[in-house]
Design a protein around this motif. Sequence first.
Motif, PDB file in Angstrom:
ATOM      1  N   GLU A  87      29.679  17.331   1.908  1.00 18.31           N
ATOM      2  CA  GLU A  87      29.413  18.762   1.876  1.00 18.31           C
ATOM      3  C   GLU A  87      28.633  19.084   3.145  1.00 18.31           C
ATOM      4  O   GLU A  87      27.753  18.303   3.545  1.00 18.31           O
ATOM      5  CB  GLU A  87      28.561  19.148   0.676  1.00 18.31           C
ATOM      6  CG  GLU A  87      29.318  19.248  -0.616  1.00 18.31           C
ATOM      7  CD  GLU A  87      28.470  19.852  -1.722  1.00 18.31           C
ATOM      8  OE1 GLU A  87      29.024  20.556  -2.551  1.00 18.31           O
ATOM      9  OE2 GLU A  87      27.252  19.611  -1.754  1.00 18.31           O
ATOM     10  N   THR A  88      28.920  20.231   3.742  1.00 18.08           N
ATOM     11  CA  THR A  88      28.259  20.587   4.993  1.00 18.08           C
ATOM     12  C   THR A  88      27.261  21.721   4.786  1.00 18.08           C
ATOM     13  O   THR A  88      27.535  22.676   4.051  1.00 18.08           O
ATOM     14  CB  THR A  88      29.295  21.025   6.046  1.00 18.08           C
ATOM     15  OG1 THR A  88      30.089  22.075   5.479  1.00 18.08           O
ATOM     16  CG2 THR A  88      30.190  19.879   6.475  1.00 18.08           C
ATOM     17  N   CYS A  89      26.109  21.582   5.448  1.00 15.99           N
ATOM     18  CA  CYS A  89      25.088  22.624   5.411  1.00 15.99           C
ATOM     19  C   CYS A  89      24.476  22.708   6.807  1.00 15.99           C
ATOM     20  O   CYS A  89      24.413  21.697   7.519  1.00 15.99           O
ATOM     21  CB  CYS A  89      24.012  22.256   4.388  1.00 15.99           C
ATOM     22  SG  CYS A  89      22.679  23.477   4.294  1.00 15.99           S
TER      23      CYS A  89
ATOM     24  N   ALA B 142      24.368   9.713   0.505  1.00 14.97           N
ATOM     25  CA  ALA B 142      24.166  11.166   0.523  1.00 14.97           C
ATOM     26  C   ALA B 142      25.493  11.872   0.266  1.00 14.97           C
ATOM     27  O   ALA B 142      26.567  11.351   0.601  1.00 14.97           O
ATOM     28  CB  ALA B 142      23.595  11.617   1.856  1.00 14.97           C
ATOM     29  N   ASP B 143      25.406  13.053  -0.309  1.00 19.66           N
ATOM     30  CA  ASP B 143      26.570  13.829  -0.672  1.00 19.66           C
ATOM     31  C   ASP B 143      26.710  15.068   0.203  1.00 19.66           C
ATOM     32  O   ASP B 143      27.783  15.611   0.367  1.00 19.66           O
ATOM     33  CB  ASP B 143      26.348  14.302  -2.107  1.00 19.66           C
ATOM     34  CG  ASP B 143      27.576  14.108  -2.928  1.00 19.66           C
ATOM     35  OD1 ASP B 143      28.252  13.094  -2.730  1.00 19.66           O
ATOM     36  OD2 ASP B 143      27.845  15.005  -3.733  1.00 19.66           O
ATOM     37  N   ARG B 144      25.556  15.541   0.667  1.00 19.16           N
ATOM     38  CA  ARG B 144      25.519  16.741   1.493  1.00 19.16           C
ATOM     39  C   ARG B 144      24.743  16.421   2.766  1.00 19.16           C
ATOM     40  O   ARG B 144      23.723  15.734   2.726  1.00 19.16           O
ATOM     41  CB  ARG B 144      24.833  17.884   0.771  1.00 19.16           C
ATOM     42  CG  ARG B 144      24.855  19.171   1.590  1.00 19.16           C
ATOM     43  CD  ARG B 144      24.186  20.324   0.897  1.00 19.16           C
ATOM     44  NE  ARG B 144      24.735  20.586  -0.413  1.00 19.16           N
ATOM     45  CZ  ARG B 144      24.310  21.529  -1.231  1.00 19.16           C
ATOM     46  NH1 ARG B 144      23.324  22.321  -0.862  1.00 19.16           N
ATOM     47  NH2 ARG B 144      24.862  21.700  -2.415  1.00 19.16           N
ATOM     48  N   PHE B 145      25.251  16.928   3.894  1.00 16.52           N
ATOM     49  CA  PHE B 145      24.606  16.663   5.185  1.00 16.52           C
ATOM     50  C   PHE B 145      24.200  18.003   5.786  1.00 16.52           C
ATOM     51  O   PHE B 145      25.043  18.887   5.962  1.00 16.52           O
ATOM     52  CB  PHE B 145      25.594  15.941   6.094  1.00 16.52           C
ATOM     53  CG  PHE B 145      24.972  15.378   7.342  1.00 16.52           C
ATOM     54  CD1 PHE B 145      24.075  14.321   7.274  1.00 16.52           C
ATOM     55  CD2 PHE B 145      25.290  15.913   8.585  1.00 16.52           C
ATOM     56  CE1 PHE B 145      23.500  13.790   8.424  1.00 16.52           C
ATOM     57  CE2 PHE B 145      24.718  15.393   9.739  1.00 16.52           C
ATOM     58  CZ  PHE B 145      23.824  14.322   9.648  1.00 16.52           C
ATOM     59  N   CYS B 146      22.897  18.136   6.048  1.00 15.89           N
ATOM     60  CA  CYS B 146      22.375  19.414   6.528  1.00 15.89           C
ATOM     61  C   CYS B 146      21.856  19.280   7.954  1.00 15.89           C
ATOM     62  O   CYS B 146      20.972  18.457   8.236  1.00 15.89           O
ATOM     63  CB  CYS B 146      21.251  19.893   5.610  1.00 15.89           C
ATOM     64  SG  CYS B 146      20.565  21.465   6.154  1.00 15.89           S
ATOM     65  N   MET B 147      22.426  20.068   8.853  1.00 17.20           N
ATOM     66  CA  MET B 147      22.067  20.015  10.274  1.00 17.20           C
ATOM     67  C   MET B 147      21.079  21.136  10.582  1.00 17.20           C
ATOM     68  O   MET B 147      21.392  22.312  10.373  1.00 17.20           O
ATOM     69  CB  MET B 147      23.335  20.171  11.118  1.00 17.20           C
ATOM     70  CG  MET B 147      24.273  18.981  10.954  1.00 17.20           C
ATOM     71  SD  MET B 147      25.988  19.345  11.399  1.00 17.20           S
ATOM     72  CE  MET B 147      26.624  19.931   9.820  1.00 17.20           C
ATOM     73  N   GLY B 148      19.904  20.776  11.062  1.00 17.26           N
ATOM     74  CA  GLY B 148      18.864  21.757  11.309  1.00 17.26           C
ATOM     75  C   GLY B 148      18.562  21.913  12.794  1.00 17.26           C
ATOM     76  O   GLY B 148      18.472  20.918  13.521  1.00 17.26           O
ATOM     77  N   ALA B 149      18.419  23.155  13.242  1.00 17.34           N
ATOM     78  CA  ALA B 149      18.089  23.398  14.648  1.00 17.34           C
ATOM     79  C   ALA B 149      16.863  24.303  14.748  1.00 17.34           C
ATOM     80  O   ALA B 149      16.757  25.294  14.018  1.00 17.34           O
ATOM     81  CB  ALA B 149      19.275  24.054  15.368  1.00 17.34           C
ATOM     82  N   ALA B 150      15.982  23.972  15.673  1.00 20.16           N
ATOM     83  CA  ALA B 150      14.748  24.761  15.865  1.00 20.16           C
ATOM     84  C   ALA B 150      15.065  25.952  16.764  1.00 20.16           C
ATOM     85  O   ALA B 150      14.665  25.998  17.935  1.00 20.16           O
ATOM     86  CB  ALA B 150      13.667  23.883  16.474  1.00 20.16           C
ATOM     87  N   TRP B 151      15.811  26.869  16.198  1.00 16.69           N
ATOM     88  CA  TRP B 151      16.204  28.080  16.922  1.00 16.69           C
ATOM     89  C   TRP B 151      15.754  29.323  16.166  1.00 16.69           C
ATOM     90  O   TRP B 151      15.764  29.334  14.938  1.00 16.69           O
ATOM     91  CB  TRP B 151      17.743  28.168  17.027  1.00 16.69           C
ATOM     92  CG  TRP B 151      18.365  27.258  18.025  1.00 16.69           C
ATOM     93  CD1 TRP B 151      17.828  26.852  19.209  1.00 16.69           C
ATOM     94  CD2 TRP B 151      19.661  26.655  17.934  1.00 16.69           C
ATOM     95  NE1 TRP B 151      18.713  26.035  19.865  1.00 16.69           N
ATOM     96  CE2 TRP B 151      19.841  25.896  19.112  1.00 16.69           C
ATOM     97  CE3 TRP B 151      20.679  26.687  16.992  1.00 16.69           C
ATOM     98  CZ2 TRP B 151      21.003  25.174  19.362  1.00 16.69           C
ATOM     99  CZ3 TRP B 151      21.839  25.979  17.235  1.00 16.69           C
ATOM    100  CH2 TRP B 151      22.000  25.226  18.410  1.00 16.69           C
ATOM    101  N   ARG B 152      15.427  30.357  16.926  1.00 17.76           N
ATOM    102  CA  ARG B 152      15.203  31.671  16.316  1.00 17.76           C
ATOM    103  C   ARG B 152      16.522  32.234  15.806  1.00 17.76           C
ATOM    104  O   ARG B 152      16.606  32.799  14.736  1.00 17.76           O
ATOM    105  CB  ARG B 152      14.581  32.618  17.355  1.00 17.76           C
ATOM    106  CG  ARG B 152      14.444  34.045  16.901  1.00 17.76           C
ATOM    107  CD  ARG B 152      13.773  34.895  17.972  1.00 17.76           C
ATOM    108  NE  ARG B 152      14.026  36.309  17.742  1.00 17.76           N
ATOM    109  CZ  ARG B 152      13.431  37.040  16.812  1.00 17.76           C
ATOM    110  NH1 ARG B 152      12.546  36.512  16.014  1.00 17.76           N
ATOM    111  NH2 ARG B 152      13.732  38.309  16.671  1.00 17.76           N
ATOM    112  N   GLU B 153      17.579  32.036  16.652  1.00 14.71           N
ATOM    113  CA  GLU B 153      18.916  32.483  16.267  1.00 14.71           C
ATOM    114  C   GLU B 153      19.942  31.620  16.976  1.00 14.71           C
ATOM    115  O   GLU B 153      19.632  31.017  18.008  1.00 14.71           O
ATOM    116  CB  GLU B 153      19.149  33.960  16.621  1.00 14.71           C
ATOM    117  CG  GLU B 153      19.318  34.224  18.095  1.00 14.71           C
ATOM    118  CD  GLU B 153      18.045  34.639  18.790  1.00 14.71           C
ATOM    119  OE1 GLU B 153      17.462  35.648  18.399  1.00 14.71           O
ATOM    120  OE2 GLU B 153      17.634  33.939  19.739  1.00 14.71           O
TER     121      GLU B 153
END
Length: 332
Positions: free
Chosen positions: A132-134, A99-110
Amino acid sequence: MSPTDPAQPRHDWTLAEVEGLFARPFMELVFEAASTHRRWFDPSEIQKAQLLSIKTGGCAENCGYCSQSAHFRTGVKAEKLMDAEAVLAEARAARDGGADRFCMGAAWRELKDRDTPRLTAMIAGVKALGLETCATLGMLTADQARQLKAAGLDFYNHNLDTGPEYYAEVVTTRTYQDRLDTLDHVRAAGMKTCCGGIVGMGESRRDRAGLLHALATLPVHPDSLPVNALAPVAGTPLGDRAGASPTIDPIEFVRTVAVARLVCPRSVVRLSAGRESMSVETQALCFLAGANSIFVGGKLLTAPNAGEDADTALFAQLDLRPMIADREDAAA
Ligand code: SAM
Ligand code: DTB
Ligand code: SF4
C-alpha cells in the motif's frame, strides 16, 4: 443499514459531546471503545506501516515540534530528495520485513511541480512491489493530488496536529484552513486520507477534544488516524519546553485513543511517534481501547522507533497478528 443507524459513524459530533467522552470514567470509556472496536475490526489484528524520509530537513514551515524545520537548530542536516531507485530498495526491505504499507515523507511546505515526476515514479514503483502506498509531502494543489492518485498513491498523510484553538501555539507559517484545503484536494482526487495529530505539546484536554472533534466532523472520517505522542526534539520550541521527560500521562494518552475510536469508529487508529518510550502495558491498553496500527522499523522519519525485535516480542506477548491490507480495496 440506514444512514440513521446508531451503529454508523456520525459526522455531527459537538465539541461538548467529545469533551464529555474524555470525562467518562476511565473503565467505562475503555470498555465502550473496545466494544466499538470489535464492531468494525478484529481486535487481534494490527496493521504494520513503515516510514521513510525521502527528503530530510531544511523545511520552510515552523512547526514547533519538528526536527526538520529550517527555523530551529536541531542537528538534522538538510538533504536532497532521494533517487527513486534508493527509495525502492528501502521499500523492498520494508516489505520483506513484514510491512504492509510504505509511507514516504518529505520535509516540504508544499510539493513543487518540478519534483512531481520523481514522486510519481517512486509511487508507481512502490505500488508495483505489492505495498500500500502513502505519502506526506506538505500542501498539495488539486491537480497535484490527481497526478499522485494516477501514479498509484493510495493514502495521503496530512495531520491537523491539534485543536483549532491551540494551533497558532504550534505553527504560524500556515493555517488550519490550509490543512483542510489540502485534505479536500486529496479526497476529491479519490485518495484515502491519513490524518491525525500530536498530544503532549502542552495543549489542554479541551484542545485534544478539539482535534478529535475536527477529525470527526470532516466530510469523510480519516481512513487512517495517527495519534502521535510528542517525541521531544532539543532545539525546537516544544521539545525544549518539554525537556527529556514524557510529555503526556499514559492514561490520558489511552483516553485520547479511546475517544478517537468512539468518534471515528471505522478509522484505523495508529500509535505513531512516541511509541518507543511507551511500556508494553500502555501499548496493550491502547490496543484494547481501539488502536490497530503501528509504525514498524527502527526509525520513523528522523526519530528512533521500537525496532523489529521489540515488536516481534510485543505481538507474541499480546497474541496480536498483522492486519493484511485488502489488496482489491487498496487498488480500487
Ligand atoms: N512536511 C509534511 C507535513 O508536515 O505534513 C510531512 C512530514 S511531517 C514530519 C508529518 C507529521 O509528523 C506531522 O504533521 C506531525 O504530526 C508528526 N510529527 C513530526 N515531528 C514530530 C514529533 N517530534 N513528535 C510527534 N509527532 C511528530
Ligand atoms: C504521523 O502522524 N506520524 C509520522 C507520519 N505521520 C508521517 C511521522 C512521525 C514523525 C516523528 C518524528 C520524526 O521521525 O522526525
Ligand atoms: Fe516541515 Fe512537516 Fe516538519 Fe512542519 S512537520 S516543519 S511541515 S517537515
